[in-house]
Every structure is written in structure tokens, then in C-alpha cells.
Design an enzyme around this catalytic site. Structure first.
Site, PDB file in Angstrom:
ATOM      1  N   HIS A   1      -4.036  -4.864  -0.130  1.00  0.00           N
ATOM      2  CA  HIS A   1      -3.598  -5.388   1.166  1.00  0.00           C
ATOM      3  C   HIS A   1      -3.635  -6.915   1.143  1.00  0.00           C
ATOM      4  CE1 HIS A   1      -3.233  -1.703   3.538  1.00  0.00           C
ATOM      5  NE2 HIS A   1      -4.132  -1.233   2.694  1.00  0.00           N
TER       6      HIS A   1
ATOM      7  N   GLU B   1      -2.740  -8.956   3.303  1.00  0.00           N
ATOM      8  CA  GLU B   1      -3.135  -9.485   4.606  1.00  0.00           C
ATOM      9  C   GLU B   1      -4.644  -9.423   4.820  1.00  0.00           C
ATOM     10  OE1 GLU B   1      -1.816  -6.600   3.970  1.00  0.00           O
ATOM     11  OE2 GLU B   1      -2.353  -5.055   5.420  1.00  0.00           O
TER      12      GLU B   1
ATOM     13  N   CYS C   1       0.845  -1.208   0.000  1.00  0.00           N
ATOM     14  CA  CYS C   1       0.000   0.000   0.000  1.00  0.00           C
ATOM     15  C   CYS C   1       0.880   1.260   0.000  1.00  0.00           C
ATOM     16  CB  CYS C   1      -0.991  -0.026   1.161  1.00  0.00           C
ATOM     17  SG  CYS C   1      -2.326   1.174   0.962  1.00  0.00           S
TER      18      CYS C   1
END
Lengths: 251, 216
Positions: free
Chosen positions: B196, B198, B95
Site C-alpha cells: 500500500h 498510501e 493491492c
């Protein structure tokens, strides 16, 4: 193309979910972590947890819950309930929450929106608005619709966007619990008015209602609770149905 | 490691082969979700605060949310900028961490690390799009090893108001939001992803796994 999001909403009380009894393979239907993981696996795009008993004393329980959810969950999630100051939001952010949702605290102190956006970025700040039709106007309500304010819904949302809200969660109290469909007219009006994402809430009863809200009002996401918790609508079926209707979704 | 004999690799050389991800700890945003994802994948990690710690790890992640200009100031304050630019091990910016490896950002008119010679620009409202770009979007990838076993047009979770301009030389994956932009870039050992991983379900976890398998 950006997908339309499907968001189950979980009500939490003292770190336990209060709805969500109808899932089969759950060992513990009251465990928010297990329920969240189940929804993620089914294809939910995001989750919202509303802490319905949030107070300062209970904040610790909530933080622990948020941490456990963040450890397990591989999709984004929002936490709402009892957030009145930057310190509350900071603790939730550090526990792994992707966004926080504020409602009555923002009505009482609109500057909170601005302060949160400055401290954590607009993407972190969801403004939840409960609206009800009164004498031909849409009025902002608090306490789950029990308390009317002097704010007109459209004006409040516009003001919140200017202050730095990154997303609007709009619940129609007239439609909530009816299972008769979302308030597409109001959602469509608000959606055209603002340039931040909007989540439709209140009234979902069938898969058609989701198709309808995306087609008629072009909102970014749709949220529901009971239809998902009681297994009346299964997320994989819903996504297939939306896809058949040419609505972009993540399968 | 209380008892030496319980360690599975008696030879020290083999111990060095173990993958350890260093996360640059410069205070730009919360990293709880990232470390949680690494834990779910059984990938070991540690925090990088100093140049010496940069040496300790086989792979480096530069995380980041928030304002790119502010993030760059924070990174400068760590004194790690030159050491990061000299790294030859795999580096992944996530990001704002990805934006940092570009040349310049319109956010705060900031000069960045200039490792990948592309620019970070602001999404333009006039393209009839909502800002931030928030949600799941399809990623069209170029079969780069970072995307091994990821289906083309798999969806990833994005949250950002600034994007990295598409440049075919460095683009390894693109997405569309009003215009085509780079969802992932690579130059030599430096990688960046705008989404992202994650928070991007199984596809995202695969990206983190693939990154940990990169050897250069």
C-alpha cells in the site's frame, strides 16, 4: 524479511489525547493528529488509538478525529473503543482507519468477530485481549482488568482466530504499568498456538524489554504507551538497538 | 475557475498536459487513505465511474482491498472491463487492484483481467508463515521508473493473504515471505503494486509521485 513492528498506543478522550505531554516540538500535545504525525516521523511502524470514552453520542467526535489522522498520517493505524456493531466499524473504515480493535463486545458476542471479518476482511479485525493470572490460569478480563470473565485466555484467542480475527493484541494486566518487561512466557505460548500476527502489550520499561520480547517469544509487534509518550524511549534509538540485536526492523 | 484571466495557462493545449489521476470507483474497499495521500502530494484526482470518465484522466489507479473474486465481480458490474484493458495511458493497480490485472486468482477461483499473464496464489501455511502477510517488508526493485529515487530494499507496508507469483518477465520488484513473490509488476503501460503506497511512509509517497510522472 518481515520487520518486527513498534507501535505507540495513544489514549484518546473526546477526540483529544490524554497522554503524551513530553514531546518537544509539539504545539498542542493533546492533538492526536500532531502527535500521530510526530510518531510517524520518528519511525513508528503503526499506531493504535484507544478511545477511552467511546459511546454512541461521542462517535461523531471520534469519526472526525479518525478522518484528520488519516489525512495526515502515511502509516497504518488502528482504532479501538466502543465498537459493538458493523455500522461502527463501517464508519471507521470509511473515515480511513486501517483496522479496528474490539475487546469486550467480542467477549459478549463472539459472532461479532465473524461478522466483521466477513464484511471487511480478516486484516481489518484486531482482537484485544486483557489477561490476568488467576489461580494458575490465564483468564480474560474486561474493563481494564477490573472484571474477570469465565474465558481462559488461550482458549479465547484460539476461538477468535477460528472466527476470523486477523491479529491479536495481547495485554498482560499483571505486567501492565510495572515497567518490568513483557510477559514473554505467555506471549511465546500464544504465539506458537496461532497462525495470525500477535502484538505484545503491557510491561515495557526499557529498550531491553523490547529486545527480550522479540527474542524470547518471537511476537510480530510490540506496543507501548508511556515510555514513548514521556520520551523515556525514543523510537529511532529503539530501532537501532533492535537492529544491533539482529531483530529485523524498519529503519 | 470563476474568472478566465486568472487561469495560469491561457493556451488550452497546455491545460491538457496537467496530470490528473482517475480512481476507478467500483466499490472494492475504502479509498479515503489513497485520496488523502494524493492530496498530501498535491496530485489532483477524480473518480471514474464511466467509460467517458476513463478518457478524462492522464493516469488511472485501480484500488482494492478484500476478496479478489468479489472485486472482479464488482468491476465487471461497472461495465468498464473492456475499456480498461484497452487503455494506453499509465495504469496502477494497488493491492487487490494489482491482483485484478493478473490472469487468475486462487481466491474464489476467479478469472481476472488477464492483462499481465501471471497468477495470484494463496500463501501456504506449510511455509511456516503467518497469514495474512501483514507489516513492513523489504522490496528488492529492478530500477524501474516506478521506483525512481527509492532505495533498494526500502520497506513497504503489506496486508494480503494472496500473492502474485514471481515471473522475471513482468516482475519489477520482489519481496520474500516464505517464498519470493512479486511486490510490483509491469507490462507496457500497466503497473501493479502489492503493498500500500498510501500507507508506506515516504517510500510509498515516492511511488505515487513516480507513477504520476510516468508518461507513455
Amino acid at each position: 524479511m518481515l520487520s518486527k513492528r513498534i507501535i505507540p498506543c495513544l489514549d484518546v478522550k473526546d477526540g483529544r489525547t490524554v497522554k503524551g505531554v513530553n514531546f518537544v516540538d509539539l504545539r498542542d500535545a493533546g492533538d492526536p493528529v500532531e502527535l500521530a504525525a510526530q510518531y510517524a516521523q520518528q519511525g513508528a511502524d503503526e499506531l493504535v488509538f484507544l478511545d477511552i470514552t467511546a459511546t454512541h453520542e461521542r462517535r461523531k467526535t471520534m469519526i472526525e478525529m479518525v478522518k484528520s489522522v488519516a489525512r495526515q498520517l502515511n502509516i497504518p493505524f488502528t482504532i479501538g473503543g466502543g465498537i459493538t456493531e458493523l455500522a461502527d466499524a463501517d464508519a471507521l473504515l470509511n473515515a480511513g482507519a486501517d483496522k479496528i480493535s474490539i475487546n469486550s463486545a467480542a467477549v459478549r458476542n463472539p459472532k461479532l468477530i465473524e461478522d466483521l471479518a466477513k464484511a471487511f476482511g480478516v486484516q481489518f479485525v484486531v482482537l484485544a485481549v486483557d489477561t490476568k493470572h488467576v489461580d494458575g490460569r490465564n483468564m480474560v478480563h474486561l474493563n481494564g482488568g477490573r472484571l474477570i470473565t469465565e474465558l481462559e485466555t488461550e482458549n479465547w484467542i484460539k476461538q477468535a482466530e477460528d472466527l476470523g480475527a486477523g491479529e491479536i493484541l495481547l495485554t498482560s494486566m499483571d505486567h501492565d504499568g510495572t515497567k518490568a518487561g513483557f510477559d514473554c512466557n505467555l506471549l511465546s505460548k500464544v504465539n506458537q498456538m496461532i497462525n495470525i500476527p500477535i502484538i505484545a502489550s503491557g510491561g515495557a520499561g526499557s529498550m531491553d524489554h523490547f529486545t527480550e520480547v522479540f527474542q524470547k517469544s518471537n511476537v510480530d509487534a510490540a506496543l507501548a504507551a508511556s515510555v514513548f509518550h514521556y520520551g523515556e524511549i525514543l523510537i529511532p534509538d529503539l530501532k537501532q538497538e533492535l537492529k544491533r540485536n539482529h531483530i529485523p526492523v524498519r529503519i | 475557475m470563476k474568472t478566465k484571466h486568472s487561469f495560469p495557462y491561457p493556451d488550452k493545449k497546455e491545460r491538457i498536459e496537467i496530470i490528473m489521476i482517475g480512481i476507478v470507483n467500483y466499490g472494492a474497499g475504502n479509498i479515503f487513505s489513497l485520496t488523502a495521500a494524493l492530496e498530501r502530494l498535491n496530485l489532483s484526482y477524480g473518480m471514474v465511474n464511466t467509460e467517458a470518465e476513463l478518457e478524462k484522466y492522464s493516469h488511472i489507479i485501480i484500488p482494492g482491498v478484500g476478496h479478489a473474486g468479489t472485486a472482479m465481480e464488482k468491476l465487471k458490474a461497472t461495465g468498464l472491463v473492456n475499456a480498461i484493458k484497452k487503455l494506453s495511458k499509465p495504469v496502477l493497480g494497488i493491492c487487490v487492484g494489482m491482483q485484478l490485472i493478473t490472469t487468475h486468482s486462487e481466491e474464489g477461483d476467479a478469472a481476472l483481467l488477464d492483462i499481465v499473464p501471471v497468477n495470484t496464489k494463496k500463501f501456504d501455511k506449510s511455509l511456516n508463515i503467518k497469514i495474512p502477510h501483514m507489516g513492513w517488508n523489504a522490496v528488492n526493485h529492478q530500477n524501474n521508473s516506478l521506483f525512481t529515487a527509492v532505495e533498494n530494499n526500502a520497506q513497504f507496508y503489506f496486508v494480503h493473504s494472496y500473492f502474485i507469483e514471481y515471473n522475471p518477465t513482468f516482475d519489477i520488484a520482489s519481496a520474500d515471505y516464505g517464498l519470493k513473490f512479486s511486490a510490483a509488476v509491469q507490462k507496457d503501460n500497466f503497473y501493479g503494486v502489492q503493498f500500500h503506497p498510501e500507507k508506506s511512509g515516504k517510500a510509498g509517497e515516492q511511488i505515487l509521485k513516480n507513477f504520476s510522472n510516468l508518461s507513455l
